[in-house]
Write an enzyme that holds these catalytic residues in place. Sequence first.
Site, PDB file in Angstrom:
ATOM      1  N   HIS A  61     -53.955  -6.844 -29.857  1.00 43.01           N
ATOM      2  CA  HIS A  61     -52.883  -5.882 -29.960  1.00 43.01           C
ATOM      3  C   HIS A  61     -53.324  -4.964 -28.959  1.00 43.01           C
ATOM      4  O   HIS A  61     -54.416  -5.125 -28.385  1.00 43.01           O
ATOM      5  CB  HIS A  61     -52.584  -5.312 -31.398  1.00 43.01           C
ATOM      6  N   HIS A  63     -53.597  -1.448 -28.429  1.00 46.10           N
ATOM      7  CA  HIS A  63     -54.035   0.111 -28.906  1.00 46.10           C
ATOM      8  C   HIS A  63     -54.786   0.576 -27.849  1.00 46.10           C
ATOM      9  O   HIS A  63     -55.401  -0.378 -27.829  1.00 46.10           O
ATOM     10  CB  HIS A  63     -53.805   0.352 -30.599  1.00 46.10           C
ATOM     11  N   ASP A  65     -57.472   1.642 -28.013  1.00 50.62           N
ATOM     12  CA  ASP A  65     -59.581   1.310 -28.316  1.00 50.62           C
ATOM     13  C   ASP A  65     -59.597  -0.454 -28.332  1.00 50.62           C
ATOM     14  O   ASP A  65     -60.996  -0.723 -28.760  1.00 50.62           O
ATOM     15  CB  ASP A  65     -59.791   2.363 -30.179  1.00 50.62           C
ATOM     16  N   HIS A  66     -58.621  -0.797 -27.835  1.00 46.84           N
ATOM     17  CA  HIS A  66     -58.687  -1.930 -28.016  1.00 46.84           C
ATOM     18  C   HIS A  66     -58.623  -2.805 -26.719  1.00 46.84           C
ATOM     19  O   HIS A  66     -59.416  -4.585 -26.786  1.00 46.84           O
ATOM     20  CB  HIS A  66     -57.949  -3.197 -28.529  1.00 46.84           C
ATOM     21  N   HIS A 138     -49.864  -4.390 -38.472  1.00 49.73           N
ATOM     22  CA  HIS A 138     -50.689  -3.543 -38.020  1.00 49.73           C
ATOM     23  C   HIS A 138     -49.551  -3.014 -37.756  1.00 49.73           C
ATOM     24  O   HIS A 138     -47.702  -3.261 -38.157  1.00 49.73           O
ATOM     25  CB  HIS A 138     -51.793  -3.162 -37.458  1.00 49.73           C
ATOM     26  N   ASP A 206     -57.339  -4.089 -37.753  1.00 49.72           N
ATOM     27  CA  ASP A 206     -56.282  -3.858 -38.018  1.00 49.72           C
ATOM     28  C   ASP A 206     -55.139  -4.165 -38.420  1.00 49.72           C
ATOM     29  O   ASP A 206     -54.263  -4.915 -37.878  1.00 49.72           O
ATOM     30  CB  ASP A 206     -56.033  -2.639 -36.088  1.00 49.72           C
ATOM     31  N   HIS A 265     -65.288  -1.983 -37.203  1.00 46.12           N
ATOM     32  CA  HIS A 265     -64.176  -1.218 -36.942  1.00 46.12           C
ATOM     33  C   HIS A 265     -64.025   0.208 -38.191  1.00 46.12           C
ATOM     34  O   HIS A 265     -63.351   0.361 -38.330  1.00 46.12           O
ATOM     35  CB  HIS A 265     -62.805  -2.370 -36.621  1.00 46.12           C
TER      36      HIS A 265
END
Length: 303
Positions: A61, A63, A65-66, A138, A206, A265
Amino acid sequence: MLDVSLLGTGGMMPLPYRWLTSLMLRYNGKSILIDCGEGTQIALREKGWSPNPIDVICFTHYHADHISGLPGMLLTMGNAERREPLLLIGPRGLVKVVNALRTIAPELPFEIRFREIEEDEQGFDFEGFRLKAFKVNHSVICYGYSMTVERSGRFDRERAQQQQIPMKLWSRLQKGETIEQEGKVYTPDMVLGAPRKGLKVTYCTDTRPVDAIAANGAGSDLLILEGMYGEPEKLAKAREKRHMTMYEAARVARAAEAAELWLTHYSPSMTHPEAFLGDVRKIFPNTIAAKDGRTVELNFDEE
């Protein structure tokens, strides 16, 4: 042989001892990166691996942090004079998100190709292996991934001789090729036994626990799931933020009948994930609280 390295195990923000989420898989000369959080390049260097040979980057996805490590990764590939196309796979919106990030990496010496995931479950076939994306739950559209390496049956020399199949065709049939010659059609099943057990790795972060994870991770040699929280009292927070606790991940692994579970994670507030393993292993004994750089070499069973 399938190499698996969990480059980063952090969620939300990087820490001095924990980079953000990223997984690297290497098989048959192909390198696949799943997620590219901040610090992925450094983690690769610490591992002794190069970003230039990466063939495919998948995103669960969008976000930060990814995906926040992507612009720098692209620039490094370009500075290394990469010329081969790079394939990116991710949920709908992939082209828009990547092109926005490329504002700081506008000119690259290689082509970027896009494959947006359009279904709840969607497969991508490559030479020798298959990637499958499956939708999870998520706060934004998010997918998990399974990588499967299938293994054909053993070559049966006696059957090939009995059917008078020309020896010069054996190698091609063994590789899965169907051949027509002199009015006859030769197929791989004429010389191969039953398919043998392959290799399977499933990665999912997530999300709340959903049936799709256990279904798609069924029988995995390695299941990598988020364990955002280890404190039992944080279950309500996990539900609110649509993440999983370590205990929920262990239950998913048990339902999937996976061989091994790696947790990843982690919340930045959880400094020692291994402290919770005692209770987690009561649910799924073969659980590892993974740290950055954890690597395994998966091999086919000897038969």
